[in-house]
Design a protein around this motif. Structure first.
Motif, PDB file in Angstrom:
ATOM      1  N   ALA A  53      -4.843  10.925  -2.901  1.00  0.00           N
ATOM      2  CA  ALA A  53      -5.769  10.377  -1.903  1.00  0.00           C
ATOM      3  C   ALA A  53      -7.160  10.198  -2.498  1.00  0.00           C
ATOM      4  N   VAL A  88      -2.135   9.076   3.502  1.00  0.00           N
ATOM      5  CA  VAL A  88      -1.158   8.956   2.415  1.00  0.00           C
ATOM      6  C   VAL A  88       0.169   9.582   2.839  1.00  0.00           C
ATOM      7  N   GLN A 110       0.824  -1.204   0.000  1.00  0.00           N
ATOM      8  CA  GLN A 110       0.000   0.000   0.000  1.00  0.00           C
ATOM      9  C   GLN A 110       0.858   1.255   0.000  1.00  0.00           C
ATOM     10  N   GLN A 111       2.009   1.210   0.701  1.00  0.00           N
ATOM     11  CA  GLN A 111       2.906   2.361   0.691  1.00  0.00           C
ATOM     12  C   GLN A 111       3.445   2.619  -0.719  1.00  0.00           C
ATOM     13  N   TYR A 158       0.814   4.286  -2.743  1.00  0.00           N
ATOM     14  CA  TYR A 158       0.700   5.701  -2.409  1.00  0.00           C
ATOM     15  C   TYR A 158       1.793   6.512  -3.110  1.00  0.00           C
ATOM     16  N   GLN A 166       1.947   7.426   5.540  1.00  0.00           N
ATOM     17  CA  GLN A 166       2.535   6.181   5.055  1.00  0.00           C
ATOM     18  C   GLN A 166       3.791   6.434   4.215  1.00  0.00           C
TER      19      GLN A 166
END
Length: 306
Positions: free
Chosen positions: A23, A33, A4-5, A8, A36
């Protein structure tokens, strides 16, 4: 480090360094966001983005390397997900095609009609843009397939598959003196104002090359990305049109006349662009073969995995 990072980081880069836009695209909150990305930078002990206060204003040198790796990792994750879809539901899914106006308007309709009849449960998305824009859509994963004449070869991450050759015609109003030119020459065309494609579209480079080789400079008074726009301004008497032969239909374009100009210009090749090493679902192979019957699954696989 979490996938997920990486998503982003990638989305912020795609959104022009706007965290709020990233976002929104990811349907999450802006602080999450930012947080992270900060945690990822702390873990890696490098800054991915250059900052001015709280705003991202650029990508650092290590950030560029991280983005490139993240793109490959997330692309492979998508491939794994597609494999799962392929074996659980072979005839359902999404197919996103990025193409130019000329292809979308004139070449694709019969192919899309046949495809939707064969795969009624596949949802099609059609994105239009310049050849560079649509190639970038496939590289970034926004689209599955690019169809264009120009620019695909500029993207190392795309495999080019030649589909068909085409050439051009000159369109005029009825009674125009060019209709009496036998045979039609570049010198004759150069006597009149010309309406044609923008430089980035529809083989425009071949048009320029032909005139340059004859030491001629056409009087291009208007350029457009849309064949229908070109025909509209020819009807208004702005000049003679130079456009793809496929874009002229004598049954519909009754206020215009066309002269074949294939002997004046090198043919152009429309190509399909596919992300190198990407996973294609069965219906994607089917679409490619409907568009270009010589591109069967074996041929496509041989090209995309070399």
């Amino acid at each position: 480090m979490k996938l997920q990072q990486l998503r982003y980081v990638r989305e912020v880069a795609r959104c022009g360094l706007s965290v709020s836009a990233a976002a929104a695209a990811l349907h999450t909150a802006q602080p999450g966001v930012s947080n992270q990305i900060r945690l990822l930078e702390e873990e890696l002990n490098v800054q991915i983005f250059e900052r001015n206060g709280k705003r991202f204003v650029g990508v650092t040198q290590p950030g560029r390397a991280i983005l490139a790796k993240a793109e490959r990792i997330l692309s492979e994750v998508d491939n794994i997900r597609q494999i799962g879809f392929e074996f659980t539901d072979e005839a359902q899914g999404n197919l996103s095609i990025a193409t130019t106006h000329t292809q979308a308007r004139y070449a694709l309709p019969p192919v899309i009609k046949r495809f939707t009849e064969q795969y009624p449960n596949v949802r099609l998305s059609l994105h239009q843009g310049s050849p560079t824009q649509i190639s970038d859509m496939v590289v970034s994963g926004v689209a599955d397939i690019a169809i264009a004449t120009e620019a695909i070869h500029l993207f190392a991450d795309l495999v080019m598959l030649p589909c068909y050759e085409w050439n051009r015609c000159v369109v005029t109003t009825p009674g125009h003196p060019l209709l009496d030119e036998q045979p039609l020459t570049l010198e004759a065309i150069a006597k009149y104002p010309v309406v044609t494609y923008d430089f980035a579209f529809a083989g425009r480079s071949k048009i320029n090359q032909a005139f340059e080789e004859r030491h001629l400079k056409p009087n291009v008074v208007l350029t457009a990305i849309d064949s229908d726009v070109i025909k509209t301004y020819v009807e208004l008497g702005l000049g003679v049109g130079l456009l793809a032969s496929m874009a002229f239909n004598p049954k519909k374009d009754t206020d215009l006349r066309a002269i074949d100009a294939g002997h004046l210009f090198e043919p152009s090749t429309t190509r399909i662009g596919i992300r190198r090493g990407g996973f294609l679902r069965g219906y994607m192979y089917a679409f490619i073969e409907l568009f270009a019957p010589h591109l069967d699954r074996r041929t496509v696989d041989a090209a995309t995995h070399t």
